[in-house]
Design an enzyme around this catalytic site. Structure first.
Site, short mmCIF file in Angstrom:
data_model
loop_
_atom_site.label_atom_id
_atom_site.label_comp_id
_atom_site.label_asym_id
_atom_site.label_seq_id
_atom_site.Cartn_x
_atom_site.Cartn_y
_atom_site.Cartn_z
CB ILE A 623 -0.98 0.03 1.20
CG1 ILE A 623 -0.24 -0.20 2.51
CG2 ILE A 623 -2.08 -0.99 1.01
CD1 ILE A 623 -1.14 -0.06 3.73
NE ARG A 625 6.58 -0.29 -4.69
CZ ARG A 625 6.59 -1.61 -4.59
NH1 ARG A 625 7.52 -2.22 -3.88
NH2 ARG A 625 5.68 -2.33 -5.20
N GLY A 626 8.45 3.71 0.10
CA GLY A 626 9.24 4.89 0.41
C GLY A 626 10.70 4.55 0.32
CB SER A 627 13.72 6.58 0.70
OG SER A 627 13.36 7.16 1.92
N GLY A 629 11.58 1.56 2.44
CA GLY A 629 11.06 0.23 2.22
C GLY A 629 9.62 0.27 1.80
CB VAL A 631 3.72 0.57 3.73
CG1 VAL A 631 2.72 0.44 4.86
CG2 VAL A 631 4.79 1.59 4.07
CG ASP A 743 10.87 13.36 6.63
OD1 ASP A 743 10.97 14.32 5.84
OD2 ASP A 743 10.94 12.18 6.26
#
Ligand SMILES: *[C@@H]1O[C@H](CO)[C@@H](O)[C@H](O)[C@H]1NC(C)=O
Ligand SMILES: *[C@@H]1O[C@H](CO)[C@@H](O)[C@H](O)[C@H]1NC(C)=O
Ligand SMILES: *[C@@H]1O[C@H](CO)[C@@H](O)[C@H](O)[C@H]1NC(C)=O
Ligand SMILES: *[C@@H]1O[C@H](CO)[C@@H](O)[C@H](O)[C@H]1NC(C)=O
Ligand SMILES: *[C@@H]1O[C@H](CO)[C@@H](O)[C@H](O)[C@H]1NC(C)=O
Ligand SMILES: *[C@@H]1O[C@H](CO)[C@@H](O)[C@H](O)[C@H]1NC(C)=O
Ligand SMILES: *[C@@H]1O[C@H](CO)[C@@H](O)[C@H](O)[C@H]1NC(C)=O
Ligand SMILES: *[C@@H]1O[C@H](CO)[C@@H](O)[C@H](O)[C@H]1NC(C)=O
Length: 906
Positions: A623, A625-627, A629, A631, A743
């Protein structure tokens, strides 16, 4: 028919067309440079002062003798001796193609009898040189393909010894869509500089607006054609011009040069330089007969048997490369060859723009330096910015020595093409960092600063030839990686506080290493026996953490033995690993206890990898995606949906932030913060289990592929802002110890199905443990576009950095665009730099189109004000999160009240 016997015909029709061509001047911009007042001229064109489009230059007026009159013109001139561009910023409103005309007068306005010469640029490209010794006045006109821009810089470029640039008027006219397409090129790669525009067969003066609704100026052709005079003709005929995209005016097409039998009709144009030229011939069948002829350019037939039929209009375009003159000849085939109008343009190649990433990075660097470097528009073209060096459209060198930069902030890492970076004497402190991505770098000068450590790993910067680090405060040992740089030939480490043995890899013939003035630095270990390198780990200390359970019940303070220097997180990691291994040992011993023997660490549960796998159905549904990893969607045994963030196997830094997040999140609970259900830390797995927030992130909702931007009306956006502000305010003031998120961004604000917002991702968050600490010093981390410029200059982190980032989120809500955009013009790339002046001025035309007309002005004004205050460069000028929250709440209730009122009245 009476045609025979005429050598040349000039056919003029002044019929019903006169009435049909009056345009409405839509999109016209006519700037009278240096004028005080607006006026309307003899062609009914409305002129205004240029003051709103340029901020530099002096103004004057000059009168001169014109033969029979003494007209007076206003001028703007640029007497300062600096080499910088003097730019008008012309609004072009995304028009496909525009005509830009500049008029330059000298007329000895300064009494010095020294007519100047200077360059003229449009956008990135130097398009002409104006030499007022040759012609006074001098007129330049260009067809410019705008593309997707909203402003077009038109600049005068001073030349050494060229005197003071001066300009009298500037006009912008929209051209019909698709006009001159082959000349401007498929990729809008050319500008067209007008050389000749001839109204063939017409000798009684120039024609322009209102005859030409695009206000091109069509000159009479007596200077260009055979010298014999032509005779006027009138032919009553309706012609259809709609097939010609350039839309030449009917009035112009109603006259022609006509060739009698067996004669040759020629136009000859000579240019002052060799170049590529674009030629357009316009034909209209105004004669009672059709004609056929050959078209020859410079003696070569380019079109044989070209026919003009009665009552038909057509155009013929042609490019001639590398010529210095054009001989256009029509050769008779049958009946009377003719030409009605023609245009000749020089093709000027438009220079590429610099990448928006580089431009944006430089703008941010300028902003954070606090200095006005005069950097505007494109760094490389038409002239290079001060301190910047370019190759074509690449920024390859940057010399900021002497400025007050304070740290090597992350934006330097965006200048990917840099070959030379000179930051000597720029008051840099902290580590050498953020340079790992500059893989083209050859020369790095960081000397005469107060840098303290090697944060960057230079091993990928294989083109480095010179590294100058002299006269800093570098401590510790010299990293091994410097020795692996194959091209390095000078490494200057003089006058630092380095010590220990130099890596043997640096000991080679091709490399000069300068080391004097350090504590004790040498290639041979023995010479340094007296001064041992200081231990890298300092004496262990004891740090007290005030850990809290939810609902504010204080536990007994736990004492965690930790090493100094921010390494406490490692210690916590140790604790987790200890707990995890104990746990997995237990489950290994006795698998049946799995799931019941969950230790709770404050609120968070510890999961086994097996449990995670089954909860996510073997990581079936991604569901996010980020730097860090991916989810996955999961379901716990009790049916509760969760979001499972699986991190890549990470470096130490990753572990730190993992532990950090678990630690922080397990302590805070707030309805506007995503809560942590648990985590797993087994062997190489780092997995966080959160409550599932099904509505996606604010960023998805604003910009995603199935964006709900339209349905995000102002009330909803305000609600989201209030919610997120509540969450952040709680972190800053409600939790103990205080927490700085670090952040904050629209992709870290999640929405549930009722549009309640929750702040997530605490991987970078930082605690302020001591109650009275005003700031903590840390390595700068965060997301480009949201980073507080003061924080990355000073590395002093305070809550105000979150306020800045949140201010950026508010700007996104107002404007409906991302913080960094990669289209548009340089002044729009960076949301903060672009939007702040508008909002401060209460100019709401930049508000998201989806909101226009449906927001309460007072409510918008409040949010615009608090947003612009939040992104002040100077952190002390920014409001606190509590203030932001209270203003947002006010704005929200004003908007609700206004809705209620309109609901009642409507
Ligand atoms: C001059 O232009 C204005 C619009 O710009 C128009 O309303 C007016 O009729 C024009 N006058 C003449 C004499 O053409
Ligand atoms: C131009 O304007 C500046 C500031 O207004 C003034 O100081 C300067 O003397 C002017 N220069 C000339 C040549 O008029
Ligand atoms: C502008 O107006 C001021 C005062 O009204 C006058 O002194 C000046 O000469 C004017 N300048 C021009 C270019 O007309
Ligand atoms: C841009 O053009 C559109 C339509 O042509 C017009 O409605 C709008 O007002 C223009 N905007 C500006 C800033 O000139
Ligand atoms: C400008 O024109 C004059 C007169 O034609 C000429 O002598 C001079 O060399 C020109 N200057 C430049 C820079 O082209
Ligand atoms: C423009 O150029 C293309 C390809 O070079 C050509 O096919 C087309 O006919 C040209 N159009 C005009 C109007 O000259
Ligand atoms: C030329 O134009 C002027 C006005 O612009 C007009 O008075 C004159 O009659 C014209 N001459 C011819 C020959 O059309
Ligand atoms: C002009 O020509 C176009 C296409 O050739 C045609 O569609 C249009 O109806 C014509 N207009 C008139 C007024 O004849």
């Amino acid at each position: 028919m009476g045609f025979q016997g005429f050598a040349l015909f000039g056919l003029v029709l002044i019929s019903a067309f006169c009435t049909s061509v009056f345009g409405n001047q839509e999109g016209f911009l006519s700037l009278s440079c240096g004028a005080n007042t607006s006026f309307v001229d003899a062609w009914n064109i409305s002129w205004i002062s240029d003051g709103a489009y340029i901020t530099v230059g002096n103004t004057t007026t000059v009168s001169f003798n014109d033969g029979n009159s003494t007209p007076s013109v206003s001028l703007r001139f640029f007497p300062d001796n600096s080499e910088g561009r003097k730019c008008f910023r012309l609004p072009v409103n995304n028009t496909a193609t525009v005509l830009v005309r500049g008029r330059f007068y000298y007329k000895n306005y300064d009494g010095l009898n020294r007519p100047p010469y200077f360059g003229v640029s449009l956008g990135t490209t130097t398009v002409a040189t104006v030499n007022l010794s040759r012609f006074d006045p001098w007129v330049e006109e260009f067809v410019w393909p705008v593309g997707k821009k909203e402003t077009l810089p038109f600049c005068l470029l001073p030349r050494t010894g060229g005197g003071t640039p001066v300009i009298s008027s500037l006009e912008v006219r929209p051209l019909p869509a698709g006009a001159y397409k082959n000349g401007t090129g498929e990729f809008l790669s050319n500008s067209l500089r007008k050389r000749f525009r001839v109204n063939c067969g017409y000798t009684n003066g120039s024609l322009r607006y209102p005859w030409d609704s695009y206000d091109r100026i069509w000159d009479p052709d007596m200077n260009f054609s055979p010298t014999r005079t032509s005779t006027g003709f009138e032919i009553q005929q309706q012609l259809n011009f709609s097939t010609i995209q350039e839309s030449p005016p009917a009035r112009v097409l109603q006259s022609a040069r006509v060739l009698a039998r067996r004669e040759i009709l020629s136009y000859y144009f000579e240019f002052d330089k060799m170049g590529d030229y674009y030629l357009g011939l316009y034909f209209a069948g105004i004669l009672p007969v059709s004609s056929t002829f050959d078209i020859l350019i410079n003696g070569v037939v380019v079109e044989a048997n070209y026919s003009i039929e009665k009552s038909k209009a057509s155009a013929f375009f042609l490019m001639q490369k590398a010529v210095s003159s054009l001989n256009i000849t029509l050769r008779n085939i049958s009946f009377y060859p003719q030409v009605n109008a023609l245009e000749v343009y020089e093709m000027v190649e438009i220079r590429l723009e610099c990448s928006s990433t580089a431009v944006s990075a430089l703008q941010v660097i300028q902003e954070s330096s606090g200095a006005d470097l005069g950097w505007q528009d494109d760094p490389c073209s038409p002239t290079q910015w001060k301190h910047v060096g370019c190759q074509e459209s690449l920024v390859v060198s940057l010399d900021l020595s002497g400025l007050n930069l304070r740290s090597i902030n992350p934006t330097f890492g965006d200048l990917l093409d840099l070959q030379t970076l000179d930051l000597h004497n720029t008051s840099l402190t902290g580590p050498i960092q953020n340079l790992d991505s500059l893989q083209e770098l050859q020369i790095l000068n960081l000397s005469f600063n107060r840098l303290t450590s090697f944060g960057s790993d230079f091993s990928r910067l294989t083109f480095l030839q010179i590294i100058d680090l002299q006269n800093n405060s570098l401590e510790g040992t010299v990293p091994e990686s410097l020795g692996s740089l194959p091209n390095l030939h000078l490494l200057n480490l003089e006058n630092n506080k380095l010590q220990g043995t130099l890596p043997q890899s640096l000991n080679k013939q091709t490399l000069e290493v300068r080391i004097s003035g350090n504590l004790c630095l040498s290639f041979t270990p023995s010479t340094c026996v007296n001064v041992q390198p200081r231990p890298t780990i300092q004496t262990p200390q004891v740090t007290y953490f005030n850990m809290r359970k939810k609902h504010g019940h204080h536990r007994n303070a736990i004492i965690i033995g930790a090493v100094a220097g921010g390494a406490f997180a490692l210690m916590i990691l140790g604790l987790f690993i200890f707990m995890c291994t104990r746990r997995s040992k237990q489950s290994d011993d006795n698998p049946s206890t799995s799931g019941t023997d969950m230790r709770s660490w404050n609120a968070a549960k510890i999961f086994s990898y097996k449990e995670i796998r089954s909860a996510t159905n073997n990581f079936k549904e991604v569901i996010g995606r980020g730097s860090f990893g991916s989810v996955y969607l999961g379901k716990l045994t009790d049916g509760k949906q969760v979001a499972v963030k699986v991190r890549f196997d990470r470096t130490q830094l990753g572990s730190d932030s993992f532990v950090n997040e678990v630690y922080l999140l397990s302590q805070v609970r707030h309805q506007n913060l995503v809560s942590l259900e648990g985590f797993c830390h087994e062997s190489k797995q780092q997995i966080l289990v959160y409550e599932y927030v099904p509505g996606g992130s604010l960023a998805d909702n604003l910009y995603g592929s199935n964006s709900k931007k339209r349905t995000l009306n102002w009330v909803r956006r305000l609600k989201i802002a209030v919610d997120a502000a509540k969450g952040l305010e709680y972190l800053h003031n409600g939790s103990n110890p205080r927490i700085i998120h670090r952040d904050v961004k629209s992709s870290n604000i999640l929405l549930d199905l009722e549009m309640n917002a929750k702040v997530c991702d605490f991987g970078l968050s930082k605690q302020v443990a001591q109650a009275d600490a005003t700031h903590v010093t840390t390595v700068v981390k965060g997301t480009a576009g949201y980073l507080d410029p003061e924080y990355y200059s000073t590395q002093q982190l305070t809550e105000k950095s979150d306020v800045y980032s949140f201010g950026v989120v508010l700007l996104e809500l107002i404007c409906g665009r991302e913080p960094l955009s990669h289209s548009g013009s340089p002044d729009t790339y960076n949301l903060v730099l672009w939007a702040k002046p508008y909002l401060q001025a209460g100019a709401f035309e930049i508000v998201d189109d989806n909101l226009k007309g449906i927001f309460d002005l007072e409510s918008m004004r409040k949010v615009a004000l608090i947003a612009s205050r939040s992104v002040e460069r100077d952190a002390s000028q920014r409001p606190t999160m509590a203030e932001v929250l209270s203003e947002l709440k006010d704005a929200y209730s004003i908007q609700l009240a206004s809705l209620a009122a309109s609901g009642h009245s409507g």
